[in-house]
Scaffold this motif. Sequence first.
Motif, PDB file in Angstrom:
ATOM      1  N   VAL A 145      90.154  68.766  89.608  1.00 44.35           N
ATOM      2  CA  VAL A 145      88.834  68.116  88.995  1.00 44.35           C
ATOM      3  C   VAL A 145      89.083  66.662  88.507  1.00 44.35           C
ATOM      4  O   VAL A 145      88.084  66.002  88.952  1.00 44.35           O
ATOM      5  N   ILE A 146      89.966  66.198  88.001  1.00 40.69           N
ATOM      6  CA  ILE A 146      90.082  64.761  87.363  1.00 40.69           C
ATOM      7  C   ILE A 146      90.276  63.836  88.434  1.00 40.69           C
ATOM      8  O   ILE A 146      89.304  62.955  88.709  1.00 40.69           O
ATOM      9  N   ARG A 147      90.841  64.241  89.526  1.00 40.63           N
ATOM     10  CA  ARG A 147      91.206  63.242  90.680  1.00 40.63           C
ATOM     11  C   ARG A 147      89.638  63.439  91.464  1.00 40.63           C
ATOM     12  O   ARG A 147      89.057  62.221  91.948  1.00 40.63           O
ATOM     13  N   GLY A 148      89.129  64.645  91.585  1.00 40.89           N
ATOM     14  CA  GLY A 148      87.582  64.560  92.202  1.00 40.89           C
ATOM     15  C   GLY A 148      86.729  63.862  91.645  1.00 40.89           C
ATOM     16  O   GLY A 148      85.752  63.153  92.260  1.00 40.89           O
ATOM     17  N   VAL A 149      86.502  63.600  90.109  1.00 42.91           N
ATOM     18  CA  VAL A 149      85.707  62.981  89.336  1.00 42.91           C
ATOM     19  C   VAL A 149      85.878  61.379  89.623  1.00 42.91           C
ATOM     20  O   VAL A 149      85.124  60.515  89.948  1.00 42.91           O
ATOM     21  N   ALA A 150      87.253  60.816  89.840  1.00 43.55           N
ATOM     22  CA  ALA A 150      87.677  59.622  90.152  1.00 43.55           C
ATOM     23  C   ALA A 150      87.380  59.283  91.665  1.00 43.55           C
ATOM     24  O   ALA A 150      86.636  58.004  91.781  1.00 43.55           O
ATOM     25  N   LEU A 151      87.121  60.074  92.379  1.00 42.78           N
ATOM     26  CA  LEU A 151      86.843  59.921  93.736  1.00 42.78           C
ATOM     27  C   LEU A 151      85.262  59.770  93.996  1.00 42.78           C
ATOM     28  O   LEU A 151      84.678  58.971  94.546  1.00 42.78           O
ATOM     29  N   LEU A 152      84.585  60.599  93.019  1.00 41.30           N
ATOM     30  CA  LEU A 152      83.180  60.619  92.934  1.00 41.30           C
ATOM     31  C   LEU A 152      82.666  59.162  92.532  1.00 41.30           C
ATOM     32  O   LEU A 152      81.740  58.663  92.961  1.00 41.30           O
ATOM     33  N   ILE A 153      83.544  58.623  91.468  1.00 41.62           N
ATOM     34  CA  ILE A 153      83.022  57.312  90.895  1.00 41.62           C
ATOM     35  C   ILE A 153      83.123  56.300  91.885  1.00 41.62           C
ATOM     36  O   ILE A 153      82.190  55.503  92.009  1.00 41.62           O
ATOM     37  N   THR A 154      84.141  56.400  92.773  1.00 38.98           N
ATOM     38  CA  THR A 154      84.491  54.948  93.649  1.00 38.98           C
ATOM     39  C   THR A 154      83.901  55.305  94.717  1.00 38.98           C
ATOM     40  O   THR A 154      83.780  54.317  95.512  1.00 38.98           O
ATOM     41  N   GLY A 155      83.677  56.602  95.154  1.00 41.16           N
ATOM     42  CA  GLY A 155      83.304  56.760  96.694  1.00 41.16           C
ATOM     43  C   GLY A 155      84.534  56.323  97.496  1.00 41.16           C
ATOM     44  O   GLY A 155      84.451  56.403  98.673  1.00 41.16           O
ATOM     45  N   GLY A 156      85.839  56.466  97.067  1.00 40.22           N
ATOM     46  CA  GLY A 156      86.962  56.054  97.749  1.00 40.22           C
ATOM     47  C   GLY A 156      87.442  54.648  97.971  1.00 40.22           C
ATOM     48  O   GLY A 156      88.638  54.443  98.505  1.00 40.22           O
ATOM     49  N   TYR A 157      86.481  53.832  97.476  1.00 41.80           N
ATOM     50  CA  TYR A 157      86.882  52.411  97.414  1.00 41.80           C
ATOM     51  C   TYR A 157      87.529  51.833  96.017  1.00 41.80           C
ATOM     52  O   TYR A 157      87.388  52.536  95.005  1.00 41.80           O
ATOM     53  N   SER A 158      88.374  50.830  96.290  1.00 43.45           N
ATOM     54  CA  SER A 158      88.882  50.019  95.047  1.00 43.45           C
ATOM     55  C   SER A 158      87.735  49.141  94.463  1.00 43.45           C
ATOM     56  O   SER A 158      86.975  48.741  95.047  1.00 43.45           O
ATOM     57  N   ILE A 159      88.008  49.472  92.983  1.00 45.75           N
ATOM     58  CA  ILE A 159      87.075  48.605  92.074  1.00 45.75           C
ATOM     59  C   ILE A 159      87.820  47.307  91.696  1.00 45.75           C
ATOM     60  O   ILE A 159      88.741  47.392  91.018  1.00 45.75           O
ATOM     61  N   PRO A 160      87.411  46.214  91.898  1.00 45.82           N
ATOM     62  CA  PRO A 160      88.110  44.897  91.280  1.00 45.82           C
ATOM     63  C   PRO A 160      88.118  44.723  90.027  1.00 45.82           C
ATOM     64  O   PRO A 160      86.915  44.893  89.415  1.00 45.82           O
ATOM     65  N   VAL A 161      89.131  44.122  89.531  1.00 45.75           N
ATOM     66  CA  VAL A 161      88.906  43.587  88.011  1.00 45.75           C
ATOM     67  C   VAL A 161      89.006  41.816  88.053  1.00 45.75           C
ATOM     68  O   VAL A 161      89.724  41.326  88.914  1.00 45.75           O
ATOM     69  N   GLU A 162      88.300  41.454  87.581  1.00 44.69           N
ATOM     70  CA  GLU A 162      88.051  39.926  87.386  1.00 44.69           C
ATOM     71  C   GLU A 162      89.505  39.269  87.152  1.00 44.69           C
ATOM     72  O   GLU A 162      89.936  39.935  86.150  1.00 44.69           O
ATOM     73  N   PRO A 163      90.027  38.465  88.036  1.00 47.43           N
ATOM     74  CA  PRO A 163      91.232  37.960  87.935  1.00 47.43           C
ATOM     75  C   PRO A 163      91.480  37.196  86.570  1.00 47.43           C
ATOM     76  O   PRO A 163      92.576  37.040  86.111  1.00 47.43           O
ATOM     77  N   GLY A 164      90.350  36.527  85.983  1.00 49.49           N
ATOM     78  CA  GLY A 164      90.756  35.842  84.892  1.00 49.49           C
ATOM     79  C   GLY A 164      90.505  36.626  83.576  1.00 49.49           C
ATOM     80  O   GLY A 164      90.562  36.319  82.389  1.00 49.49           O
ATOM     81  N   SER A 165      90.423  37.899  83.564  1.00 56.79           N
ATOM     82  CA  SER A 165      90.075  38.432  82.554  1.00 56.79           C
ATOM     83  C   SER A 165      91.481  38.772  81.568  1.00 56.79           C
ATOM     84  O   SER A 165      92.456  39.069  82.265  1.00 56.79           O
ATOM     85  N   PRO A 166      91.250  38.659  80.380  1.00 53.58           N
ATOM     86  CA  PRO A 166      92.722  38.945  79.663  1.00 53.58           C
ATOM     87  C   PRO A 166      93.191  40.337  79.602  1.00 53.58           C
ATOM     88  O   PRO A 166      94.265  40.645  79.419  1.00 53.58           O
ATOM     89  N   PHE A 167      92.351  41.316  80.123  1.00 48.97           N
ATOM     90  CA  PHE A 167      92.936  42.888  80.573  1.00 48.97           C
ATOM     91  C   PHE A 167      93.963  42.861  81.360  1.00 48.97           C
ATOM     92  O   PHE A 167      94.939  43.345  81.225  1.00 48.97           O
ATOM     93  N   THR A 168      94.286  41.730  82.418  1.00 52.86           N
ATOM     94  CA  THR A 168      95.197  41.781  83.347  1.00 52.86           C
ATOM     95  C   THR A 168      96.446  41.374  82.663  1.00 52.86           C
ATOM     96  O   THR A 168      97.663  41.238  83.381  1.00 52.86           O
TER      97      THR A 168
END
Length: 334
Positions: A145-168
């Motif tokens: 179920v949880i993997r299915g939700v992740a697939l539903l959100i992304t449609g199978g594509y990767s979602i990039p994170v801004e390279p300059g974000s402090p998150f990285t």
Amino acid sequence: MSEATHSAQSRKMREGTWRDMMLANGSVVSIALFFLVVCIIFSVATNAFLTSPNLLNILRQSSPLLIVAAAMTFVITTGGIDLSVGSVLALVATLSATLLQLGLPWPAVILAMLALGALLGAVQGYFVAYEGIPAFIVTLAGLSVIRGVALLITGGYSIPVEPGSPFTVIGRAWFLGVPVPALIALVILAIAYLAFNETPFGRYVTGIGANAEAVRRAGVNTRLMTLFVYVISAAAAALAGIIIAARLGSGSSNAGQGFELEVIAAVVLGGTSLFGGRGTIVGTVLGALTVAIIGNGLILAHLSPFLTPIVTGTIILIAIWLNFRLFRGAVRSR
């Protein structure tokens, strides 16, 4: 009592103490020896294995595994299992990137994802602890179920994170020459060790795996304790998802494929009993590092990366067999 009789009794006591010590620590000693053998093999087979950059790279890449394996030790010690950790990792990595793209502050994203992980663990823990459904079934459903939700959100594509974000910084930064993910893992491992070995909660976890009814009759809320270990496991998987998203700079629904197998292999290889009632954080650390080193060493030796799941699966099978022979044999001998 004659001196000979006293000497014989003392010798029996020493032998009994030695046997108990080996039962308690033999699994840790064996994985430590296996860890050394693996290191020696790859040191001889490759010139790059013992270099400082490669060793630091192993620490950085194995940090998510170390974090989740430490939490999984609690789960398996109770006699349960959590197959959903890879899916939780993927969902958190995906949502982290999505929320950052929407402009949410990175500290809020981290707190929200940790809370989400804890919530997912609480839901699964409720069905295990209060509804009596086997943990294998509950977490297998959670995996899907949880993997299915992740697939539903992304449609199978990767979602990039801004390279300059402090998150990285969480996944890519270094502090005093050590990768930040490794430092995070070290802190989590220290907390897990103290909680498992030095607190009533750790004793309850071991007691539940050994004899849950006896612990319940002693006045402990065993259902709540069981629920809580699944909260810990999913929260640790969420933290691992945050680290991976920060290190890779993207969130993917395909992250963590087979991750649960590596985690279980690390815990069982480290000496935690699949039957519950016996666990070791030190052994789990050695098991996780062994799994990570095998993957790294196979790559450095220019062998097929498809060998890694084969080796991991073989390790799981051998570890389960040894658990069965060692711990069941110990019970019969008593």
